[in-house]
Design a protein around this motif. Structure first.
Motif, PDB file in Angstrom:
ATOM      1  N   ARG A 163       0.984  -0.927  -0.100  1.00 22.06           N
ATOM      2  CA  ARG A 163      -0.560  -0.019  -0.119  1.00 22.06           C
ATOM      3  C   ARG A 163       0.776   1.159  -0.175  1.00 22.06           C
ATOM      4  O   ARG A 163       1.976   1.382   1.221  1.00 22.06           O
ATOM      5  N   HIS A 225      -6.328   2.750   3.931  1.00 18.98           N
ATOM      6  CA  HIS A 225      -5.364   1.662   4.430  1.00 18.98           C
ATOM      7  C   HIS A 225      -5.402   1.226   5.334  1.00 18.98           C
ATOM      8  O   HIS A 225      -4.467  -0.169   5.807  1.00 18.98           O
ATOM      9  N   THR A 238      -0.326   2.356   5.754  1.00 16.55           N
ATOM     10  CA  THR A 238       0.520   2.172   4.594  1.00 16.55           C
ATOM     11  C   THR A 238       2.267   1.551   4.492  1.00 16.55           C
ATOM     12  O   THR A 238       2.668   1.526   5.653  1.00 16.55           O
TER      13      THR A 238
END
Length: 351
Positions: A163, A225, A238
């Motif tokens: 991500r 995320h 992330t």
């Protein structure tokens, strides 16, 4: 040295003479020496670093230039002559040019904002990359900024399952978005303050494009995320952050919300030192790396192969093309983030 047969003896070349002083100087068209090739430029992109060199009056803006600084490093064209010792390169070859070896347009003696460019160390797969006939010079010139993005992602060990969040939706941020998709990543967020840049990011397929003047980066990433808490502090899910903005505040915010073992790669230029929360870097085992992309022949070649395959609509990335005769107008457009993404100079056959 004399110009090769069929070439003019002189040409106009963009060179920086001092702060905010860039001129089209009449210079001699070089002839290729030992190990060199001469390329007739078809297209050359304008990079943010070019605008920085002009504003600063040189590479760093600290000491006065000892000689005018040639600029232009995002280029493609046709080989017109080769010097002794060059193998596998011949006149008529269409090529993209990797500027790394001789610092083309970045402190070396040659720049690509000119009709002809001398390429030192002319070698296929290192400094020159052959182009298929169907790939325009304008799109081939994108190999340089696209490979900058790819190099940064590789430094951060980015992969398809990651991500990814990109700070900054300028040309390098958009190029990083394209190359993250090339690696197979899909959950890609991008942040900026200019609405038009974010629209371009959406057109290029960003999963999330947020204006940080209107919404919080941590809140947006937490929803996109995922989010959690570690040592009593919130984090976002992330995996990889790529700084293409050069904002000290944004980078500090990323460090404050990065999860355990997140990777952060800095591509952007930061002109001042930055105080970071090193306790968080330590406690969350963050990886913080820089990427200058000055040794990336493999990534340059990979980018050319991607461009040659086609199938990607990059029209949102190239916003304007100007003939070299409109050089100053092109510079003014490139400096306007609301109107321009990548601005390309063309030389008669660039499109």
């Amino acid at each position: 040295m004399n110009a090769p047969a069929g070439s003019p003896e002189t040409m106009l070349a963009a060179r920086v003479h001092g702060p905010r002083d860039v001129r089209l100087d009449e210079i001699t068209v070089p002839a290729p020496g030992l190990g060199e090739a001469l390329v007739r430029i078809g297209a050359c992109g304008i990079c943010g670093s070019d605008l920085g060199y002009i504003a600063q009056g040189g590479l760093g803006g600290v000491e006065p230039l000892k000689a005018p600084l040639p600029i232009g490093h995002e280029s493609a064209g046709t080989v017109v002559a080769v010097g002794d010792g060059v193998r596998g390169v011949s006149p008529g070859m269409r090529v993209a040019i990797n500027p790394d070896r001789a610092y083309i347009g970045g402190g070396g003696p040659d720049g690509a904002m000119a009709p002809f460019l001398r390429v030192q160390g002319a070698e296929i797969g290192e400094t020159l990359f052959a182009l298929p006939d169907g790939l325009s010079f304008a799109h081939a010139s994108l190999a340089e900024p696209l490979s900058v993005g790819l190099h940064g992602l590789r430094v951060a060990n980015a992969c398809a399952s990651d991500r990814i969040a990109i700070l900054g939706a300028g040309p390098i941020g958009l190029c990083t978005l394209v190359m993250a998709q090339h690696l197979g990543a899909r959950d890609i967020a991008i942040f900026d303050r200019v609405p038009e840049r974010l629209e371009r990011a959406r057109a290029l397929g960003a999963g999330l494009a947020i204006n940080v003047a209107e919404k919080s980066l941590p809140d947006a990433l937490g929803r996109f995320h995922g989010a959690g808490e570690r040592f009593g502090a919130p984090f976002v899910g992330t995996d990889v952050f790529v700084d293409c903005a050069g904002s000290a505040a944004a980078l500090a915010e990323v460090v404050s919300v990065a999860k355990y073992r997140a990777r952060i790669c800095v591509i952007a230029l930061h002109h001042k030192p930055l105080a970071l929360d090193l306790w968080r870097v330590m406690a969350n085992e963050l990886s913080l790396s820089g990427s200058i992309a000055d040794s990336r022949a493999a990534e340059f070649g990979e980018t050319i192969a991607m461009l040659a395959e086609g199938g990607r609509d990059l029209s949102a990335l190239v916003s304007h093309a100007y003939d070299f005769s409109h050089f100053q107008e092109a510079l003014e457009m490139a400096a306007d983030p609301a109107r321009a993404a990548k601005v390309v100079l063309t030389f008669g056959e660039g499109l």
